[in-house]
Design an enzyme around this catalytic site. Structure first.
Site: not given
Lengths: 313, 313
Positions: B153, B192
């Site tokens: 992330y 992500d």
DNA sequence: CGTACCATG
DNA sequence: CATGTTACG
């Protein structure tokens, strides 16, 4: 079945959905539109005090329906949480003489006196208090020809009573202040006084005694000292807790915590009051707790009618 | 007509009201129960990555219906916002091998790799990074016999790009890290990645260029340097953005801001990706953006199928 | 806008 | 529990 998980309540500003849809029972969440009260007694003015736990929030939950129905001559609001003077024409047209006391902390505390009658003078200070900024937004004194009205949102003693000392300082100076005013003109002290005076003024007196803010030795004694000053205080006037004098044994409350379903269980406190100079008592014609007005706030309004000349001269 | 102004969404954990009541159209707020996807291609494992913008929140909005329908072999979750390892039997029974990377800041960031297959090793650090605490919760590397899976992330560059410098530091060390791993085994980088690689990967490329976090010169160049290392970086392997290679011109996005009705207007970004070592590309059999899964989060999942031996040896 | 937090009552 | 912050994306 709603398709939304949004947290925003979808309540119209003018017509709260549940107020319109009410089945006649109080919703306990939003005030119904169809409130009505008896007309005021002839020759009196009507005063109302209401802790509204944020004007912005209460406005979405039927605040104005109460104000319209009650139509007080003087409306005191406490815990307004406004950061600037509101420009709402609903209020300014109804009450041409508005005073807003605003805290230095954002959206915190806040007191207002909204009046149909023009005061001779207005003050928002507590003389002698060592920390004026902590008093900001908590007190307004308006002078009329026949009385002073002192509106307060008294400090909460805080979780673990961590602000009780600060509250004691307030009580010390406030007591001197109100006694001083009383020597000039009779006084109507109204607002959220943030104290349950005696055991019958809260639901669980025993378990809360000296533990929960609002029902400690310090707070109750300070309050009793205003009603009945000690013999040592020579020449100081007495005061009367009007609603209690008129209803010596009733257990009605003005505040029900949002927590623990207190309203449903009836676990309340009587914290909002009218306390008047003893010589005014004979002029008081009515004093009631508006228990049906629960929903726009965690407090309900208290209303008092007193002979007009006290205010209008 | 509701009688309540409560802000708490009344959605059951197991059967979101609107998921059951759905009329067949995506609700954009809660996932329907009746999701289905084609079965995986024979001889592949299915990997999925999903930024869930708080596991607690997504769980109330149909998170499990996606997981059941997709049934991935490896599920990467980003922005879990969990403060401790969840004990949910739904997850632990389905994925016996769970790794949760948790931030030092409360309910912030957080990455998880949930796997049906037992990894040979697990790591949650980014070697060489000068501020290991800022990396906590943002990276998990799991080693399988045929590959490393690196789940990230990636840092957001922040409003006004105030954390872009910090992100550049991350990118510098992450680039070295993934290139280093690639020399040992092929790498699947998924999660992500918090960058829109090129102009076709976001709806308003022109107006966002070098202003909005996720589409600046620094971020896009760092990403391109991983795909195609500069000539000066001798002996460093190339990587491929799988979805883009398979869909060279499609404008599908994985993120739609909750603000400004972006989902309705189609104003999205492609931030969630699979980036694999060039030599793995021939083993990839499918890669899709699950656009229909909008509602439990502001991101949708991305799924990839790759020959089983890459993971299971 | 939505998900978190914390302070206050 | 409810009303406000604040941070973060």
């Amino acid at each position: 079945a709603t398709q939304s998980t949004s947290k925003k309540a979808k309540v119209s500003k003018d017509l709260p959905e549940s107020a319109v849809a009410t089945n006649g029972q109080p919703t306990n969440k939003v005030l119904p539109v169809n409130i009505s009260f008896p007309p005021r007694i002839a020759g009196t003015v009507r005063l109302s005090t209401w802790n509204i736990c944020s004007l912005a929030s209460a406005s979405k939950k039927g605040f104005k329906f109460y104000v319209e129905a009650e139509d007080p001559d003087v409306l005191v609001l406490t815990e307004t949480k406004v950061n600037e003077v509101p420009v709402d024409p609903f209020l300014t047209s109804r009450f041409p003489h508005c005073t807003w006391a605003i805290s230095s902390k954002k959206t915190y505390s806040g007191t207002a006196v909204l009046s149909k009658h023009k005061p001779l003078s207005v003050d928002t200070k507590l003389p002698g208090h060592p920390d004026p900024s902590s008093v900001k937004g908590r007190i307004i004194t308006v002078e009329f020809s026949g009385c002073y009205i002192v509106a307060t949102y008294v400090t909460n003693a805080g979780q673990g009573l961590k602000t009780l000392k600060e509250k004691n300082v307030w009580n010390e100076h406030f007591t001197a202040y109100i006694q001083d005013l009383d020597k000039k003109k009779p006084v109507i002290w109204m607002g959220d006084l943030n104290v349950a005076p005696t055991a019958i003024d809260l639901a669980n007196a025993k378990s809360n005694w000296n533990k929960t803010p609002g029902y400690t030795k310090d707070e109750t004694e300070a309050f009793q000292n205003i009603l009945n000053p000690p013999a040592s205080a020579a020449g100081v006037g007495k005061f009367v807790d009007v609603w209690r004098q008129n209803h010596p044994e009733d257990k009605h409350y003005t505040y029900f915590s949002y927590r623990f379903n207190c309203r449903t269980k009836g676990l309340g406190w009587r914290l909002d009051m009218f306390v008047v100079s003893e010589r005014l008592v004979e002029k008081v014609k009515m004093c009631e707790i508006r228990s049906e007005i629960y929903g726009a706030s965690d407090h309900v309004p208290v209303v008092m009618e007193i002979e007009s000349d006290v205010v209008t001269g």
